[in-house]
Design a protein around this motif. Structure first.
Motif, PDB file in Angstrom:
ATOM      1  N   ASN A 169      -7.124   4.840   3.359  1.00 26.02           N
ATOM      2  CA  ASN A 169      -7.858   5.423   2.251  1.00 26.02           C
ATOM      3  C   ASN A 169      -7.759   4.508   1.027  1.00 26.02           C
ATOM      4  N   ILE A 170      -8.882   4.273   0.364  1.00 31.74           N
ATOM      5  CA  ILE A 170      -8.894   3.489  -0.878  1.00 31.74           C
ATOM      6  C   ILE A 170      -9.005   4.470  -2.040  1.00 31.74           C
ATOM      7  N   PRO A 171      -7.923   4.693  -2.792  1.00 31.88           N
ATOM      8  CA  PRO A 171      -7.976   5.694  -3.859  1.00 31.88           C
ATOM      9  C   PRO A 171      -8.577   5.152  -5.153  1.00 31.88           C
ATOM     10  N   GLU A 172      -9.289   6.040  -5.832  1.00 32.14           N
ATOM     11  CA  GLU A 172      -9.701   5.818  -7.211  1.00 32.14           C
ATOM     12  C   GLU A 172      -8.900   6.786  -8.065  1.00 32.14           C
ATOM     13  N   ILE A 173      -8.453   6.333  -9.233  1.00 29.23           N
ATOM     14  CA  ILE A 173      -7.746   7.202 -10.172  1.00 29.23           C
ATOM     15  C   ILE A 173      -8.641   7.386 -11.398  1.00 29.23           C
ATOM     16  N   LEU A 174      -8.889   8.643 -11.749  1.00 28.17           N
ATOM     17  CA  LEU A 174      -9.709   8.957 -12.915  1.00 28.17           C
ATOM     18  C   LEU A 174      -8.841   9.591 -13.986  1.00 28.17           C
ATOM     19  N   ILE A 175      -8.996   9.113 -15.224  1.00 29.56           N
ATOM     20  CA  ILE A 175      -8.240   9.660 -16.345  1.00 29.56           C
ATOM     21  C   ILE A 175      -9.129   9.663 -17.582  1.00 29.56           C
ATOM     22  N   GLY A 176      -9.143  10.795 -18.288  1.00 27.56           N
ATOM     23  CA  GLY A 176      -9.919  10.905 -19.511  1.00 27.56           C
ATOM     24  C   GLY A 176     -11.089  11.851 -19.353  1.00 27.56           C
ATOM     25  N   SER A 177     -11.694  12.188 -20.469  1.00 27.14           N
ATOM     26  CA  SER A 177     -12.778  13.176 -20.464  1.00 27.14           C
ATOM     27  C   SER A 177     -13.949  12.734 -21.321  1.00 27.14           C
ATOM     28  N   GLY A 178     -14.028  11.454 -21.645  1.00 25.98           N
ATOM     29  CA  GLY A 178     -15.059  10.980 -22.559  1.00 25.98           C
ATOM     30  C   GLY A 178     -16.278  10.419 -21.865  1.00 25.98           C
ATOM     31  N   GLY A 179     -17.311  10.169 -22.662  1.00 21.53           N
ATOM     32  CA  GLY A 179     -18.583   9.694 -22.140  1.00 21.53           C
ATOM     33  C   GLY A 179     -18.630   8.204 -21.872  1.00 21.53           C
ATOM     34  N   LYS A 180     -17.691   7.439 -22.442  1.00 24.64           N
ATOM     35  CA  LYS A 180     -17.657   5.997 -22.179  1.00 24.64           C
ATOM     36  C   LYS A 180     -16.934   5.763 -20.859  1.00 24.64           C
ATOM     37  N   TYR A 230       0.822  -1.210   0.000  1.00 26.81           N
ATOM     38  CA  TYR A 230       0.000   0.000   0.000  1.00 26.81           C
ATOM     39  C   TYR A 230       0.858   1.263   0.000  1.00 26.81           C
ATOM     40  N   ALA A 231       1.943   1.254   0.755  1.00 32.20           N
ATOM     41  CA  ALA A 231       2.805   2.442   0.814  1.00 32.20           C
ATOM     42  C   ALA A 231       3.402   2.752  -0.554  1.00 32.20           C
ATOM     43  N   LYS A 232       3.828   1.714  -1.289  1.00 32.07           N
ATOM     44  CA  LYS A 232       4.374   1.935  -2.635  1.00 32.07           C
ATOM     45  C   LYS A 232       3.296   2.476  -3.568  1.00 32.07           C
ATOM     46  N   LEU A 233       2.097   1.934  -3.451  1.00 30.48           N
ATOM     47  CA  LEU A 233       1.002   2.428  -4.287  1.00 30.48           C
ATOM     48  C   LEU A 233       0.769   3.916  -4.048  1.00 30.48           C
ATOM     49  N   MET A 234       0.658   4.306  -2.797  1.00 27.12           N
ATOM     50  CA  MET A 234       0.340   5.704  -2.494  1.00 27.12           C
ATOM     51  C   MET A 234       1.481   6.637  -2.918  1.00 27.12           C
ATOM     52  N   LYS A 235       2.710   6.180  -2.769  1.00 27.94           N
ATOM     53  CA  LYS A 235       3.845   6.992  -3.210  1.00 27.94           C
ATOM     54  C   LYS A 235       3.835   7.164  -4.724  1.00 27.94           C
ATOM     55  N   ASP A 236       3.533   6.083  -5.443  1.00 29.34           N
ATOM     56  CA  ASP A 236       3.491   6.176  -6.907  1.00 29.34           C
ATOM     57  C   ASP A 236       2.350   7.079  -7.371  1.00 29.34           C
ATOM     58  N   ILE A 237       1.209   6.994  -6.711  1.00 27.56           N
ATOM     59  CA  ILE A 237       0.100   7.873  -7.069  1.00 27.56           C
ATOM     60  C   ILE A 237       0.494   9.330  -6.869  1.00 27.56           C
ATOM     61  N   GLU A 238       1.172   9.616  -5.773  1.00 24.66           N
ATOM     62  CA  GLU A 238       1.621  10.983  -5.502  1.00 24.66           C
ATOM     63  C   GLU A 238       2.578  11.487  -6.581  1.00 24.66           C
ATOM     64  N   ARG A 239       3.500  10.635  -7.002  1.00 20.55           N
ATOM     65  CA  ARG A 239       4.461  11.028  -8.042  1.00 20.55           C
ATOM     66  C   ARG A 239       3.759  11.241  -9.380  1.00 20.55           C
ATOM     67  N   LEU A 240       2.828  10.364  -9.716  1.00 25.75           N
ATOM     68  CA  LEU A 240       2.101  10.520 -10.973  1.00 25.75           C
ATOM     69  C   LEU A 240       1.262  11.787 -10.979  1.00 25.75           C
ATOM     70  N   LEU A 241       0.626  12.079  -9.853  1.00 18.49           N
ATOM     71  CA  LEU A 241      -0.181  13.299  -9.762  1.00 18.49           C
ATOM     72  C   LEU A 241       0.662  14.548  -9.966  1.00 18.49           C
ATOM     73  N   GLU A 242       1.875  14.523  -9.465  1.00 22.84           N
ATOM     74  CA  GLU A 242       2.749  15.686  -9.584  1.00 22.84           C
ATOM     75  C   GLU A 242       3.102  15.963 -11.042  1.00 22.84           C
ATOM     76  N   VAL A 243       3.344  14.907 -11.803  1.00 27.47           N
ATOM     77  CA  VAL A 243       3.771  15.064 -13.195  1.00 27.47           C
ATOM     78  C   VAL A 243       2.574  15.124 -14.151  1.00 27.47           C
ATOM     79  N   TYR A 244       1.473  14.466 -13.779  1.00 27.93           N
ATOM     80  CA  TYR A 244       0.304  14.388 -14.654  1.00 27.93           C
ATOM     81  C   TYR A 244      -0.926  14.934 -13.915  1.00 27.93           C
ATOM     82  N   PRO A 245      -0.991  16.254 -13.745  1.00 26.46           N
ATOM     83  CA  PRO A 245      -2.063  16.827 -12.918  1.00 26.46           C
ATOM     84  C   PRO A 245      -3.448  16.750 -13.532  1.00 26.46           C
ATOM     85  N   PHE A 246      -3.570  16.227 -14.753  1.00 28.74           N
ATOM     86  CA  PHE A 246      -4.904  16.002 -15.301  1.00 28.74           C
ATOM     87  C   PHE A 246      -5.561  14.770 -14.683  1.00 28.74           C
ATOM     88  N   LEU A 247      -4.798  13.977 -13.928  1.00 27.54           N
ATOM     89  CA  LEU A 247      -5.390  12.888 -13.162  1.00 27.54           C
ATOM     90  C   LEU A 247      -6.222  13.461 -12.020  1.00 27.54           C
TER      91      LEU A 247
END
Length: 396
Positions: A142-153, A112-129
């Protein structure tokens, strides 16, 4: 990476300057009116970081930019107020650097710690997440959900419903990282343009449904004496938790959904333990409740739940699945080599409930072969076989 707005700047200008799709810049700056930038405002540019550079004798901003294949204007934007005619040796400036490598290292024990650290790093570089929380575990993680994209599907992927199937999490996170790299570097994945996928699809990912259980498998029982004694008792006194599938309370989260739950309950253990106990009632566990509430809220077009064992894809439930499910699973099979299996004698799972209540395509993807937890040495093979499924889940 942040830049500072100058007089006359536009987001379209930044898109051309950094060769980043305009929609990604819009989505990285959701709170900023796109048509009225203010001088001095800070704008986030995805896919870039800044690095410090020490001026050497003979350097000019133009030569520094050229040596890094950057437009000169890109250097000005990360150094507001700099005087190009007054550079001094040893002076420190910032230089943009495009990220072209993975930030996620999936080929390791992934807790879990590695997951949360990776999410933090990705958010920093890819703030559209976007990374909302869907709820908390028994132990309050905390159970995180990651959202990516802007489409209707609306497509959903999840992993680590079962604790000793934790390898599904780094596989999913590696795909996410590759998807992000493709978007910000305008590269295809297996010949597929991902910008179109981003425009057409909103991808929801819950990479680790069962963080407490994953940490139990990887690190052993908690330090808390009461909890330690409880999980040891549920594991018959054994300190080896490699066979543990359940959450920390000994409830199998993928036997928790109201889809013939009573049938599954009747033939499985009637008390908490490492696996197969479905709880005293459906949706009794906070992790399962969180997944059910998320699914109702998002109204997914399709769901893919990633598990491990057998390289099979389960796609039916009580003949309630829609006709397009068969077409989708055939494509999943073609791109992965996995075997489609319509039904098995198993109920109360997440995809079963989704098919039953929404009558939309739901799939359980069983990654790899071997004994759970699958060894991390199989990671590359598993990822390459499953990559086509991750992509097809978006383009179909």
């Amino acid at each position: 990476m942040e830049i500072v707005v100058r007089q006359g700047d536009t987001l379209s200008q930044y898109s051309q300057l950094f060769m980043i799709d305009l929609q990604l810049i819009h989505d990285s700056n959701r709170t900023i009116p796109h048509n009225s930038l203010s001088v001095g405002q800070r704008i986030r540019i995805p896919g870039f970081v800044t690095q410090e550079y020490q001026i050497c004798q003979g350097d000019t901003l133009a030569s520094i930019a050229q040596s890094r294949n950057l437009p000169l204007d890109a250097v000005y934007l990360v150094n507001p107020g700099i005087n190009p005619n007054n550079l001094k040796e040893t002076q420190i400036i910032k230089v943009p650097r495009r990220i072209t490598w993975r930030l996620v290292n999936g080929r390791q024990s992934y807790d879990y710690a590695k997951l949360m650290k990776d999410i933090e790093r990705l958010l920093e570089v890819y703030p559209f997440l976007q990374v909302p929380s869907i709820g908390n575990t028994v132990l309050g993680k905390n159970i995180p959900e990651i959202l990516i994209g802007s489409g209707g599907k609306r497509v959903h992927y999840n992993g680590s419903f079962h604790a000793n199937e934790w390898i599904t999490t780094p596989v999913i996170m590696t795909f996410l990282n590759d998807y992000l790299l493709s978007l910000t570097n305008q590269n295809s994945i297996r010949g597929l343009s991902t910008s179109r996928l981003y425009e057409q699809t909103t991808l929801s990912i819950v990479p680790m449904v069962n963080p407490d259980g994953v940490d139990l498998v990887l690190h052993g029982p908690p330090v808390n004496e009461h909890l330690r004694n409880r999980v040891l008792a549920l594991n018959n006194g054994d300190t080896d938790f490699s066979g543990w599938k359940a959450n920390i309370s000994g409830v199998d989260l993928n036997d928790q959904f109201p889809a013939k739950w009573e049938v599954e309950k009747a033939r499985n253990p009637n008390h908490p333990g490492p696996r197969d106990y479905g709880g005293e009632k459906p949706l009794s566990e906070p992790e399962a409740i969180a997944m059910a509430e998320l699914t109702k809220k998002r109204d997914f077009t399709r769901v893919l739940a990633f598990h491990t064992q057998c390289e099979e894809i389960y796609w039916g439930f009580g003949n309630l699945e829609p006709p397009q499910s068969e077409d989708i699973v055939e494509e999943f099979s073609r791109v992965s080599g996995y075997v489609p299996v319509k039904t098995i004698e198993s109920y109360a799972g997440y995809k079963d409930w989704f098919i039953q209540d929404w009558r939309r395509p739901g799939f359980t993807i069983e990654l790899g072969h071997g004994i759970n937890p699958l060894p991390i040495s199989l990671f590359n093979e598993i990822y390459q076989k499953s990559l086509g499924i991750f992509l097809a889940g978006l383009y179909l």
